[in-house]
Design a protein around this motif. Structure first.
Motif, PDB file in Angstrom:
ATOM      1  N   PHE A  43       0.803  -1.226   0.000  1.00 18.58           N
ATOM      2  CA  PHE A  43       0.000   0.000   0.000  1.00 18.58           C
ATOM      3  C   PHE A  43       0.839   1.281   0.000  1.00 18.58           C
ATOM      4  O   PHE A  43       0.276   2.377  -0.008  1.00 18.58           O
ATOM      5  N   GLY A  44       2.150   1.172   0.001  1.00 14.63           N
ATOM      6  CA  GLY A  44       2.970   2.376   0.049  1.00 14.63           C
ATOM      7  C   GLY A  44       4.293   2.206  -0.653  1.00 14.63           C
ATOM      8  O   GLY A  44       4.566   1.171  -1.275  1.00 14.63           O
ATOM      9  N   GLU A  45       5.098   3.245  -0.556  1.00  9.76           N
ATOM     10  CA  GLU A  45       6.437   3.247  -1.124  1.00  9.76           C
ATOM     11  C   GLU A  45       7.433   3.497   0.002  1.00  9.76           C
ATOM     12  O   GLU A  45       7.097   4.145   0.993  1.00  9.76           O
ATOM     13  N   GLY A  46       8.658   3.016  -0.187  1.00 14.30           N
ATOM     14  CA  GLY A  46       9.601   3.191   0.893  1.00 14.30           C
ATOM     15  C   GLY A  46      11.048   3.258   0.472  1.00 14.30           C
ATOM     16  O   GLY A  46      11.397   3.103  -0.698  1.00 14.30           O
ATOM     17  N   ILE A  47      11.852   3.490   1.479  1.00  5.40           N
ATOM     18  CA  ILE A  47      13.300   3.558   1.342  1.00  5.40           C
ATOM     19  C   ILE A  47      13.880   2.417   2.162  1.00  5.40           C
ATOM     20  O   ILE A  47      13.517   2.250   3.327  1.00  5.40           O
ATOM     21  N   TYR A  48      14.745   1.644   1.567  1.00  6.62           N
ATOM     22  CA  TYR A  48      15.403   0.529   2.254  1.00  6.62           C
ATOM     23  C   TYR A  48      16.862   0.916   2.422  1.00  6.62           C
ATOM     24  O   TYR A  48      17.590   1.042   1.444  1.00  6.62           O
ATOM     25  N   VAL A  49      17.295   1.126   3.672  1.00 10.37           N
ATOM     26  CA  VAL A  49      18.688   1.463   3.956  1.00 10.37           C
ATOM     27  C   VAL A  49      19.390   0.168   4.332  1.00 10.37           C
ATOM     28  O   VAL A  49      19.083  -0.444   5.357  1.00 10.37           O
ATOM     29  N   SER A  50      20.315  -0.256   3.474  1.00  5.07           N
ATOM     30  CA  SER A  50      21.005  -1.524   3.680  1.00  5.07           C
ATOM     31  C   SER A  50      22.435  -1.295   4.153  1.00  5.07           C
ATOM     32  O   SER A  50      23.229  -0.647   3.474  1.00  5.07           O
ATOM     33  N   GLU A  70       9.754  -2.577  -6.910  1.00  2.00           N
ATOM     34  CA  GLU A  70       9.497  -1.366  -7.690  1.00  2.00           C
ATOM     35  C   GLU A  70       9.014  -0.222  -6.806  1.00  2.00           C
ATOM     36  O   GLU A  70       9.087   0.933  -7.197  1.00  2.00           O
ATOM     37  N   LYS A  71       8.554  -0.551  -5.622  1.00  5.17           N
ATOM     38  CA  LYS A  71       8.064   0.461  -4.688  1.00  5.17           C
ATOM     39  C   LYS A  71       9.112   0.841  -3.648  1.00  5.17           C
ATOM     40  O   LYS A  71       8.792   1.468  -2.647  1.00  5.17           O
ATOM     41  N   LEU A  72      10.357   0.468  -3.907  1.00  2.00           N
ATOM     42  CA  LEU A  72      11.442   0.758  -2.980  1.00  2.00           C
ATOM     43  C   LEU A  72      12.557   1.544  -3.661  1.00  2.00           C
ATOM     44  O   LEU A  72      12.899   1.279  -4.812  1.00  2.00           O
ATOM     45  N   VAL A  73      13.111   2.483  -2.923  1.00  5.33           N
ATOM     46  CA  VAL A  73      14.357   3.141  -3.291  1.00  5.33           C
ATOM     47  C   VAL A  73      15.386   2.620  -2.296  1.00  5.33           C
ATOM     48  O   VAL A  73      15.144   2.647  -1.091  1.00  5.33           O
ATOM     49  N   PHE A  74      16.492   2.136  -2.793  1.00  6.82           N
ATOM     50  CA  PHE A  74      17.504   1.542  -1.935  1.00  6.82           C
ATOM     51  C   PHE A  74      18.628   2.527  -1.652  1.00  6.82           C
ATOM     52  O   PHE A  74      19.059   3.253  -2.559  1.00  6.82           O
ATOM     53  N   ILE A  75      19.091   2.532  -0.428  1.00  5.06           N
ATOM     54  CA  ILE A  75      20.319   3.229  -0.072  1.00  5.06           C
ATOM     55  C   ILE A  75      21.314   2.132   0.289  1.00  5.06           C
ATOM     56  O   ILE A  75      21.127   1.408   1.261  1.00  5.06           O
ATOM     57  N   ASP A  76      22.319   2.004  -0.533  1.00  2.00           N
ATOM     58  CA  ASP A  76      23.294   0.916  -0.432  1.00  2.00           C
ATOM     59  C   ASP A  76      24.554   1.460   0.236  1.00  2.00           C
ATOM     60  O   ASP A  76      25.264   2.277  -0.339  1.00  2.00           O
ATOM     61  N   TYR A  82      33.313  -1.518  -3.493  1.00  2.00           N
ATOM     62  CA  TYR A  82      33.591  -2.605  -4.416  1.00  2.00           C
ATOM     63  C   TYR A  82      33.204  -2.158  -5.818  1.00  2.00           C
ATOM     64  O   TYR A  82      32.654  -1.096  -6.012  1.00  2.00           O
ATOM     65  N   SER A  83      33.418  -2.973  -6.791  1.00  2.00           N
ATOM     66  CA  SER A  83      33.138  -2.565  -8.170  1.00  2.00           C
ATOM     67  C   SER A  83      31.859  -3.206  -8.695  1.00  2.00           C
ATOM     68  O   SER A  83      31.824  -3.709  -9.804  1.00  2.00           O
ATOM     69  N   TYR A  84      30.797  -3.197  -7.888  1.00  2.00           N
ATOM     70  CA  TYR A  84      29.525  -3.730  -8.340  1.00  2.00           C
ATOM     71  C   TYR A  84      28.935  -2.834  -9.414  1.00  2.00           C
ATOM     72  O   TYR A  84      29.109  -1.614  -9.397  1.00  2.00           O
ATOM     73  N   GLU A  85      28.200  -3.449 -10.327  1.00  2.00           N
ATOM     74  CA  GLU A  85      27.485  -2.677 -11.332  1.00  2.00           C
ATOM     75  C   GLU A  85      26.346  -1.932 -10.644  1.00  2.00           C
ATOM     76  O   GLU A  85      25.677  -2.457  -9.763  1.00  2.00           O
ATOM     77  N   ARG A  86      26.112  -0.704 -11.046  1.00  2.00           N
ATOM     78  CA  ARG A  86      25.111   0.135 -10.404  1.00  2.00           C
ATOM     79  C   ARG A  86      23.707  -0.238 -10.843  1.00  2.00           C
ATOM     80  O   ARG A  86      23.467  -0.621 -11.973  1.00  2.00           O
ATOM     81  N   GLU A  87      22.764  -0.107  -9.913  1.00  2.00           N
ATOM     82  CA  GLU A  87      21.362  -0.422 -10.142  1.00  2.00           C
ATOM     83  C   GLU A  87      20.542   0.864 -10.155  1.00  2.00           C
ATOM     84  O   GLU A  87      20.860   1.823  -9.458  1.00  2.00           O
ATOM     85  N   GLU A  88      19.448   0.834 -10.930  1.00  2.00           N
ATOM     86  CA  GLU A  88      18.505   1.947 -10.878  1.00  2.00           C
ATOM     87  C   GLU A  88      17.791   1.910  -9.532  1.00  2.00           C
ATOM     88  O   GLU A  88      17.726   0.888  -8.882  1.00  2.00           O
ATOM     89  N   ASP A  89      17.231   3.033  -9.142  1.00  2.00           N
ATOM     90  CA  ASP A  89      16.521   3.152  -7.863  1.00  2.00           C
ATOM     91  C   ASP A  89      17.397   2.759  -6.688  1.00  2.00           C
ATOM     92  O   ASP A  89      16.931   2.185  -5.708  1.00  2.00           O
TER      93      ASP A  89
END
Length: 182
Positions: A43-50, A70-76, A82-89
């Motif tokens: 029912f909502g959107e959020g931010i996931y701080v990992s 799709e309803k999450l914006v991640f803070i990684d 490291y040299s991980y490939e970047r993700e959208e959102d």
């Protein structure tokens, strides 16, 4: 047990809770985390701080457990060194430094359009590896205060035994509802 978790969250929210503290054991951590996120993204959107896993891994794991990523914006706070490939959102910060996280939170907040917004912190003790416990408590007080003012629900996850009693007591005091599943 997972249905019980959702019922506890629903009751807490109905009673006006804005800051939810979860204390869970390692055995059920992933299942409870997924259950809570499935509920909030329904029912909502959020931010996931990992603080523990890269964004790419989290998206894959959460998607496979039925979370609408799709309803999450991640803070990684993990991948930048490291040299991980970047993700959208996904917003990448150099370390779990409270100042960097606050800047990233501001950017992430601008990406959300829902009337029901939340921020999910996984998991608290990692911050204390980079900063003192006092700095972590100060950071959490600032973030929870700001999120309350912005109308966000804050979800704090911790493992049972992860925080010393004094630190846990401080986090407990700033929470509106504590859900212990140990």
């Amino acid at each position: 047990m997972l249905e019980d978790v959702v019922r506890k969250v629903e009751v807490a929210l109905a009673n006006g809770a804005e800051i939810l503290l979860f204390k869970v054991n390692t055995k059920n951590y992933a299942a409870i985390l997924s259950s809570v996120l499935r509920y909030f993204t329904s029912f909502g959107e959020g931010i996931y701080v990992s603080f523990n896993k890269p964004c790419r891994s989290l998206k894959r794991i959460l998607s496979s457990s039925g979370v609408n990523v799709e309803k999450l914006v991640f803070i990684d706070c993990v991948s930048r060194e490291y040299s991980y490939e970047r993700e959208e959102d996904c917003i990448y910060v150099s370390s779990p430094d409270p100042v960097h996280i606050q800047v990233a939170l501001k950017r992430a907040m601008e990406k959300l359009n829902s009337n029901h917004k939340f921020v999910f912190f996984d998991s608290l003790s990692t911050i204390s590896l980079y900063k003192s416990k006092e700095s972590m408590i100060k950071f959490l007080r600032q973030v929870t205060g700001r999120m309350r003012a912005e109308g966000f629900t804050v979800i704090l996850f911790t493992l049972s035994g992860e925080l010393d009693e004094s630190t846990y007591a401080q986090v407990f005091l700033m929470s509106d509802e504590v859900i212990e599943l140990v």
